[in-house]
Design a protein around this motif. Structure first.
Motif, PDB file in Angstrom:
ATOM      1  N   UNK A 111       0.823  -1.205   0.000  1.00  0.00           N
ATOM      2  CA  UNK A 111       0.000   0.000   0.000  1.00  0.00           C
ATOM      3  C   UNK A 111       0.859   1.257   0.000  1.00  0.00           C
ATOM      4  N   UNK A 112       1.952   1.220   0.730  1.00  0.00           N
ATOM      5  CA  UNK A 112       2.852   2.381   0.775  1.00  0.00           C
ATOM      6  C   UNK A 112       3.415   2.662  -0.611  1.00  0.00           C
ATOM      7  N   UNK A 117       4.741   5.876  -3.666  1.00  0.00           N
ATOM      8  CA  UNK A 117       5.991   5.663  -4.405  1.00  0.00           C
ATOM      9  C   UNK A 117       5.753   5.259  -5.864  1.00  0.00           C
ATOM     10  N   UNK A 118       4.543   5.438  -6.365  1.00  0.00           N
ATOM     11  CA  UNK A 118       4.209   4.913  -7.697  1.00  0.00           C
ATOM     12  C   UNK A 118       4.243   5.961  -8.806  1.00  0.00           C
ATOM     13  N   UNK A 119       4.618   7.203  -8.500  1.00  0.00           N
ATOM     14  CA  UNK A 119       4.661   8.252  -9.504  1.00  0.00           C
ATOM     15  C   UNK A 119       5.536   7.832 -10.688  1.00  0.00           C
ATOM     16  N   UNK A 126      -3.262   5.401  -8.407  1.00  0.00           N
ATOM     17  CA  UNK A 126      -3.868   4.259  -7.721  1.00  0.00           C
ATOM     18  C   UNK A 126      -5.151   4.627  -6.988  1.00  0.00           C
ATOM     19  N   UNK A 127      -5.104   5.667  -6.168  1.00  0.00           N
ATOM     20  CA  UNK A 127      -6.280   6.031  -5.369  1.00  0.00           C
ATOM     21  C   UNK A 127      -7.450   6.409  -6.271  1.00  0.00           C
ATOM     22  N   UNK A 128      -7.190   7.211  -7.287  1.00  0.00           N
ATOM     23  CA  UNK A 128      -8.253   7.626  -8.214  1.00  0.00           C
ATOM     24  C   UNK A 128      -8.851   6.411  -8.924  1.00  0.00           C
ATOM     25  N   UNK A 168     -11.851   7.154   1.379  1.00  0.00           N
ATOM     26  CA  UNK A 168     -10.667   6.301   1.278  1.00  0.00           C
ATOM     27  C   UNK A 168      -9.383   7.073   1.526  1.00  0.00           C
ATOM     28  N   UNK A 169      -9.375   8.355   1.171  1.00  0.00           N
ATOM     29  CA  UNK A 169      -8.180   9.168   1.431  1.00  0.00           C
ATOM     30  C   UNK A 169      -7.889   9.241   2.922  1.00  0.00           C
ATOM     31  N   UNK A 170      -8.921   9.538   3.698  1.00  0.00           N
ATOM     32  CA  UNK A 170      -8.696   9.659   5.145  1.00  0.00           C
ATOM     33  C   UNK A 170      -8.403   8.298   5.786  1.00  0.00           C
TER      34      UNK A 170
END
Length: 203
Positions: A111-112, A117-119, A126-128, A168-170
């Protein structure tokens, strides 16, 4: 023809995870990954054709677990709909949230990497992407609810997407900020008070 030595695969993946975690996808060096793993770049390329494929191999198990969890939740939701137990579908009590947080912390490194670190990789959003998929499934489920209960849902996919992004952000913020599990679980108490999905969807 001799079979490839699969014993070096874990070394490559471990070295890759450390490099991606330290520098992020964009700045990670394949040469450095191979050096730390004690393998040649040729041996690495035989297994992973490039940095993208290597990153995918590292985060793949986490993505697979996320997909499996999503399918299980979707199956549960439709079962509850069939039995008329809609309150449990939108239950976001602290107990439910803590289950989600424990799930993510058991896959903390994955998840980290995906969140922070996925830029530069295909998982940079990922989140979007995660929220977009969840929003579409929510709309589909609400349509099924409408057909069964003859109720009219006033909330559209765009609004659902915005609310789920906030939710999900929070919920993922403890990982973003490197909080210990104990503090992340305490965070669930506040999130549960912030989001009342039963009220939002009218159940």
């Amino acid at each position: 023809m001799s079979l490839p030595d699969r014993r070096i695969d874990p070394k490559i993946l471990k070295s890759a995870e450390e490099e991606f975690m330290e520098k992020g996808f964009a700045d990670a060096s394949l040469r450095e990954i191979c050096k730390k793993a004690g393998v040649t770049t040729g041996a690495m390329y035989k297994r992973y054709p490039g940095k993208e494929a290597l990153f995918e191999a590292v985060v793949g198990p986490t993505l697979q677990d996320i997909e499996e969890m999503a399918l299980n939740i979707e199956r549960y939701d439709y079962e509850q709909l069939a039995h008329g137990k809609m309150q449990s579908v939108w239950d976001m009590s602290s107990t439910t949230l803590k289950t989600i947080v424990r799930f993510s912390y058991e896959r903390y490194d994955g998840f980290k990497l995906l969140l922070c670190r996925s830029e530069g990789s295909t998982h940079a959003n990922f989140l979007h992407d995660f929220v977009s998929h969840h929003a579409k499934q929510t709309v589909k489920f609400l349509e099924a609810v409408t057909q069964q209960d003859d109720r009219d849902s006033q909330i559209d996919e765009e609004e659902i997407h915005m609310l789920l992004t906030a939710f999900w952000s929070t919920l993922f913020e403890p990982i973003v900020h490197d909080l210990p599990l104990e503090k992340a679980l305490r965070h669930c108490e506040y999130v549960a008070k912030l989001f009342n999905w039963q009220a939002i969807f009218g159940f």
